[in-house]
Design an enzyme around this catalytic site. Structure first.
Site, PDB file in Angstrom:
ATOM      1  N   ASN A  35       0.875  -1.176   0.000  1.00 58.79           N
ATOM      2  CA  ASN A  35       0.000   0.000   0.000  1.00 58.79           C
ATOM      3  C   ASN A  35       0.900   1.210   0.000  1.00 58.79           C
ATOM      4  O   ASN A  35       1.835   1.261   0.793  1.00 58.79           O
ATOM      5  CB  ASN A  35      -0.795   0.095   1.306  1.00 58.79           C
ATOM      6  CG  ASN A  35      -2.106  -0.618   1.217  1.00 58.79           C
ATOM      7  OD1 ASN A  35      -2.436  -1.177   0.187  1.00 58.79           O
ATOM      8  ND2 ASN A  35      -2.843  -0.597   2.307  1.00 58.79           N
ATOM      9  N   GLY A  36       0.581   2.187  -0.798  1.00 54.75           N
ATOM     10  CA  GLY A  36       1.372   3.418  -0.743  1.00 54.75           C
ATOM     11  C   GLY A  36       1.969   3.742  -2.097  1.00 54.75           C
ATOM     12  O   GLY A  36       1.616   3.140  -3.115  1.00 54.75           O
TER      13      GLY A  36
END
Ligand code: G6P
Length: 614
Positions: A100-101
């Protein structure tokens, strides 16, 4: 938007992981995938579209094994394809990773990896992480150690979860920067990892929340947590309530505080799949107006209510400055009772968190009756505004906002309007791709800067002690931060019931200056931009009359700091992006003042989250 779920224990893992991902469906996603280890045999399934597609694939090609990680992806780098869906593998194919990110420096890292002979299977930044993990594994021979070395090379906010065939029965999860939560669920002889509590709440209530810079190694036997530097940590587990609403609050005392802290992630999610840094291009594919029409547009008419109206005011500066297109902004409740002059070169832009605000919807109906297209910036998926926006619904992707006072939806509204302004600039030829690339780079760096801003609360708690007994407050700002002053005042009055007014600083001498005395706190947004000198002289005028100044300044400022009673620093960014950072201290200030006054922060008296009546 991305969801992460991992499981290690005695049970078959696939069902647990896919079930967990389905609890995160409300976030929205465009593809999903799972990696399952059966001993050291690795099976990967990935599919584009809804989770049900992955579930169908798994029915035809089942996986077996008791250790697995799964992911739902919302595209950022690279389109929606099976190759780009997570998990991604290293060059040996033995290490798999989900993330995520955003890896802010992925282009640079990818360039170096290509020079070293890597050929990439996807366009994602996550594959860069997989490749780096593989390289470091060769020297470190342990996934945990390889993870520490890899994360040290990344810039940005990332939650990374990995496993390898060479160390079966083990999952390594880490969080660096602010990429949203990484929750470790502690079971009996089994352990879980997820990007949000609801994903694993069916199995355990005992949870540990990883902070920025922490890493966890999960196996059937237990969970070891340490810093990225390798210092072991003894973190206490929190017992999370079964009630899903209370559970969603996690470690936070109020939803508002949680939502303030979710802003780095919300911003990342607002950017996902909408920018191409390499080409210097904004995509915004949801916009259902072609480039030729955008090129011909004569005006945007923005209509919104409350906080969303403030967002619209910021948007006026963004769109006029970047795309050289005229923007008028109006309240829904005013627009609907005038006879607005909407020509055929106009597009209506509505901004609404809930997508259900009656006055805003009425404006859309009015535009339609005059043959004018509406574009809606909206958070609530499938809401009325999203359904009737014939020019396209641009989702904020901020996730559910429960606190009545809007926080993360506001900064997401600004972010999506920035993208819209760049998209218009692109279509109208007012910015070259290289300039657009620089704006995109600044946008990508913003979640990290916002996360830094959220690190220190002591200052606001201290200030709240001073402000809790005041009866009034004045907020001043200029140009693109004039709406920030309005929004700061609105936040304070909504939740603490202190009377507050926002004013353009240049107007102070035409009225509010009469109010200034030692008891009136004056909150001034004086960041490093084209009106800095003007703000400086406004602050001098306040000080000359004995007023008390709390200033929001850019890091490294000296001149405002020497005048102000209190100065709160925000990281430097492009001038038009400062409203996204400058509003955060004002949100925190309002929050802590309201808490000290014992107010009901999440449900202030007389207010409603969505106003579906006139
Ligand atoms: C209410 C809420 C505000 C919000 C406004 C507009 O007044 O309390 O926080 O800004 O409605 O709502 P919308 O859903 O259209 O953004």
């Amino acid at each position: 938007m991305c969801g992460i779920v991992g499981y290690v224990g005695p049970r078959q893992a696939t069902e647990i992981v896919v079930g967990g991902l389905s609890r995160l469906e409300y976030r929205g996603y465009d593809s999903a995938g799972i990696a399952v280890l059966d001993g050291s045999a690795l099976q990967i399934r990935r599919s584009v579209g809804k989770l049900v597609n992955l579930a169908n694939q798994l029915r035809h090609e089942p996986t077996r094994g008791t250790c697995a990680i799964g992911h739902t992806r919302w595209a950022t780098h690279g389109g929606v394809t099976e190759q780009n869906a997570h998990p991604h593998r290293d060059a040996s194919g033995e290490i798999v990773v989900i993330q995520n990110g955003i890896v802010e420096n992925y282009l640079e890292l990818k360039g170096r990896l290509v020079e070293r002979g890597h050929s990439f299977q996807s366009q994602t930044d996550t594959e860069v992480i997989a490749r780096l993990l593989g390289e470091h594994y060769q020297a470190a021979s342990r996934l945990e150690a390889a993870m520490r070395l890899t994360l040290a090379e990344l810039r940005g906010g990332n939650a990374v979860v990995a496993l390898t065939t060479r160390e079966p029965g083990q999952i390594v999860a880490a969080r660096c920067g602010n990429a949203g939560a990484v929750v470790i669920g502690l079971g009996e002889g089994e352990n879980f990892v997820a990007s949000d509590v609801p994903a694993i709440l069916d199995y355990t209530q005992r949870m540990v929340f990883l902070e920025d810079g922490e890493l966890a190694v999960l196996s059937e036997q237990g969970v070891q947590i340490s810093t990225l530097g390798g210092v072991p940590l003894d973190k206490q587990a929190t017992t999370v309530q079964w009630d899903p609403v209370a559970a969603a609050k996690g470690d936070f005392k109020h939803f508002m505080l949680k939502e303030i802290h979710e802003q780095p992630r919300a911003l990342t999610d607002a950017l996902r799949g909408r920018v191409d840094l390499e080409k210097g291009q904004v995509l915004l594919d949801e916009l259902r107006i072609d480039d030729a029409t955008l090129w011909r547009l004569g005006r945007i008419y923005t209509v919104a209510c409350g906080t969303a109206w403030h967002a619209g005011l910021v948007g006026k500066y963004l769109i006029e400055s970047l795309a050289k297109l005229r923007v008028d902004v109006d309240y829904g409740s005013e627009f609907r009772y005038r006879e607005p002059l909407l020509g055929d070169d106009t597009v209506l832009l509505t901004i609404t968190q809930s997508g259900e605000t009656a006055d805003t919807l009425a404006a859309m109906a009015q535009a339609r009756s005059q043959g004018v297209k509406s574009v809606a910036l909206v958070n609530a998926v499938g809401s009325q505004a999203a359904r009737i926006a014939d020019g396209g619904a641009l989702y904020l992707h901020a996730g559910p906002e429960i606190g009545v006072a809007s926080t993360k939806a506001y900064t997401s509204m600004l972010t999506v309007q920035y993208l819209l302004a760049l998209k218009l600039a692109q279509a109208r030829g007012t910015l070259k791709p290289e300039a657009i690339r620089q704006h995109i780079q600044a946008l990508i760096e913003l979640p990290g800067k916002l996360a830094r801003l959220l690190e220190h609360h002591e200052l606001y708690e201290k200030l709240a002690v001073e402000l809790e007994h005041c009866t009034d407050a004045l907020f001043l700002g200029r140009q693109v931060n004039f709406p920030t002053a309005l929004e700061g005042a609105l936040k304070l009055k909504e939740i603490s019931y202190i009377h507050a007014e926002g004013y353009p600083a240049g107007e102070m001498k035409h009225g509010p200056i009469a109010l200034i005395d030692k008891d009136l706190p004056v909150i001034c947004i004086a960041t490093d931009d084209t009106v800095y000198e003007k703000m400086l002289s406004n602050i001098e005028q306040v000080k000359a009359r004995g007023g008390r100044v709390i200033a929001i300044v850019t890091e490294g400022d000296t001149r405002v700091k020497s005048l102000a009673d209190v100065a709160i620093e925000i990281p430097a960014t492009l001038p038009l992006l400062t409203p996204i950072l400058a509003v955060v201290p004002l949100q925190l200030l309002a929050y802590y003042v309201a808490v000290r006054r014992g107010a009901d922060v999440d449900q202030p008296r007389n207010l409603a989250k969505s106003v579906t009546v006139e």
